[in-house]
Structures are given as C-alpha cells and as structure tokens.
Design an enzyme around this catalytic site. Sequence first.
Site, PDB file in Angstrom:
ATOM      1  N   ARG A 168       0.816  -1.233   0.000  1.00 16.71           N
ATOM      2  CA  ARG A 168       0.000   0.000   0.000  1.00 16.71           C
ATOM      3  C   ARG A 168       0.845   1.276   0.000  1.00 16.71           C
ATOM      4  NH1 ARG A 168      -3.058  -3.603  -0.847  1.00 16.71           N
ATOM      5  NH2 ARG A 168      -5.001  -4.085   0.215  1.00 16.71           N
ATOM      6  N   SER A 217     -10.374  -1.644   3.783  1.00 18.30           N
ATOM      7  CA  SER A 217      -9.777  -2.119   5.035  1.00 18.30           C
ATOM      8  C   SER A 217      -9.313  -0.922   5.852  1.00 18.30           C
ATOM      9  CB  SER A 217      -8.582  -3.016   4.762  1.00 18.30           C
ATOM     10  OG  SER A 217      -9.006  -4.150   4.061  1.00 18.30           O
ATOM     11  N   GLU A 299      -4.741   1.777   7.729  1.00 19.42           N
ATOM     12  CA  GLU A 299      -4.508   1.606   6.294  1.00 19.42           C
ATOM     13  C   GLU A 299      -5.179   2.756   5.528  1.00 19.42           C
ATOM     14  OE1 GLU A 299      -4.080  -2.272   4.717  1.00 19.42           O
ATOM     15  OE2 GLU A 299      -5.390  -1.845   3.030  1.00 19.42           O
TER      16      GLU A 299
END
Length: 306
Positions: A168, A217, A299
Amino acid sequence: MDKLSYTPRGALTPNYPLADLTWLRVGGPADWLFQPADEADLSAFLAALPADVAVFPMGVGSNLIVRDGGLRAVVIRLGRGFSAIDVEGDRVTAGAAALDVHVARKAAEAGRDLTFLRTIPGAIGGAVRMNAGCYGAYVADHLISARVVLRSGESVEIKAEDLHLAYRSSTLPEQAVIIAATFRAAPGDPAALAARMAEQIAKRDASQPTKARSAGSTFRNPSGASSTGRADDSQELKAWKVIDDAGMRGARLGGAQISEMHSNFLINAGGATARDLETLGEEVRKKVLQTQGISLEWEIMRVGEY
Ligand SMILES: Cc1cc2nc3c(=O)[nH]c(=O)nc-3n(C[C@H](O)[C@H](O)[C@H](O)COP(=O)(O)OP(=O)(O)OC[C@H]3O[C@@H](n4cnc5c(N)ncnc54)[C@H](O)[C@@H]3O)c2cc1C
C-alpha cells in the site's frame, strides 16, 4: 491564487466540499479544486502556482478520510481528459482517472488479464500510488511505468522500479500527479477472465459491506505484509480477528460504525463526521492494544485539518 499568471482551461473552484468526492461522504472543503482539461493544462497550472501553495492529488477518495476542517491545498482531480484506456499487445495504458473496474473489463475484453483490478473501487492514479491489490496480485506485479506531472509542472515518465512499490505504498515524489500508467498483462480467454471477475465480485459481496460507505480495510493486518506487498495469508494475524477479540464488531460512535459484516470496515452508517470515524478508529486501536498488546496501524489515509 490571485497571483496566478496562467488562466487554466479546466475548472478551478474555490472552497470545494470534499465530502462530495469521497467514498465515506465526509470531509471539509478544499481551498481550491482544480480539474485540468488535459496534461498541458495541468503542467502550465502547476508551473504557475506559487511554490508555497500545497497540492493534493485525489482519485475517487476510496482510501481517504478527509477531516472535517478540510484541506489547505489545491486538490487536483483528474476527469474525462485522463480516462482513456488503450490495449496494445501485452501493454495496457490507462489514464489516471480511469476507474480500476473499467481497466480490468477493457483489458479482459481484449484478452488481457488485469482482473485483480476489478473489485478495487479506486481510479488508476490511486491504484499506482497505493500499490493496490487483492487476491494475490498487486499493481507492482504489472506496472511498467507511470506518467507523472511533478509539482514544478514538468512531465516525466517514472519506471515502476523507481516507485519502490511496497505494501500500500510507493515513493512517488511529493505532490506529484500521476496522469497515466502502463501495465503488462498476460493473455487470457475473455470469457474465462469475465467469469473470474464475476466470481471475485460475488466473493466480495458475500464477505464485505461493499454497498456501505467505507474506505476499504481500515487497518493493516498486524503481522504486516512483506516488502514485496505480499502477505502469507495462511499465517497472517488478521485485523478483523483482533478487532473481534477486542469486542468492537458493530461498535458505534455518532454516525460511525464498525461493520457488523466485516469488523475491519469502518462505515458511515448515516450522518457521520470525519471526527466520528477517526475517533471510533482510535477507540478500536486503544481496545486492541489494551486487550491484546497489538498496535494496529491505519490503512486508510487521513488528511486535512480537524
Ligand atoms: C469497499 C472498498 C474495498 C477496497 N478494497 C481494496 C482492495 O482490495 N485492495 C486495495 O488495494 N485497496 C482497496 N480499497 C482501497 C482503495 O480502493 C484503494 O487504495 C484505491 O487504489 C484508492 O484509489 P482512489 O482513486 O480512490 O485514491 P484516493 O483514495 O483518492 O487517494 C489515495 C491516495 O492516492 C493518491 N492519489 C490518488 N490519485 C492520484 C494521482 N492521480 N496522482 C498522485 N496521487 C494520487 C492520493 O493523494 C492519496 O494519497 C478498497 C476501498 C473500498 C471502499
């Protein structure tokens, strides 16, 4: 902005409510929203913009909590001039505003496999910046290069290896705007690729609150992913599990809620503010730390002023 020596062809709007542009439907205003007409317009605008004015490129806001005080920046949002998708042999080039789903579909129709993009609700700029991925495939596995307009206004082509894509994350230069990306895609039978995408959608719909207002998420899985962006699924400690064990599934604060369906999804259940969402997320982190000694890492990106 009074000092701007360039008159853009695209739309430049003051005080733009960013809640309209994010999946969670929260967030205060951007000082300015700029929607460039094309690459030349974006380059000239950035070159003319005083160096002390911050720039924040935004995709479709599917990984963002924009705080209620908004962003003291010019938000750059790419539109129609940046959404072309071309398939040539094993190369798929997509404008940064093209939605991941459209790229996956168009590639599949041409017999090329970028099916992993099908269920990710962002646009290509955000996918590259975040090294988006699912079902074992990531942007890092396919990206050849990205075309980028730097904060100075200069256009450059950045090779995938120079973006150091990891879980990410990427090393995109600060305030640079990705305007297109080229991917390598393996061949596949169009019908089989379409069937795989349908399967993935069904799997998502069965396990995640895909119709709710969320940003995907909320926290990383605690044991983390490897530097390649890949996690060993069988051994990984899951964020949803530690949130469940902390008794936070379904927890509410104002209009924010930890999804009953999947406890790593923070949702706007109706009328939430960014503060509700972020505070509830912090409550979850505190509970998980207290009960299990695990420090969850966000996240979802949180940006802007409180
Ligand atoms: C229901 C749901 C499911 C999700 N599932 C997944 C999943 O399986 N896998 C996954 O990886 N993600 C998932 N996400 C998160 C999100 O969709 C991805 O991170 C996506 O890539 C973000 O794209 P975006 O266009 O919405 O970017 P934004 O959320 O708008 O921005 C995210 C970051 O990218 C930067 N950015 C965006 N566009 C540009 C650009 N043109 N140039 C430079 N920087 C840019 C922004 O500045 C910001 O830092 C999910 C989200 C939701 C809501």
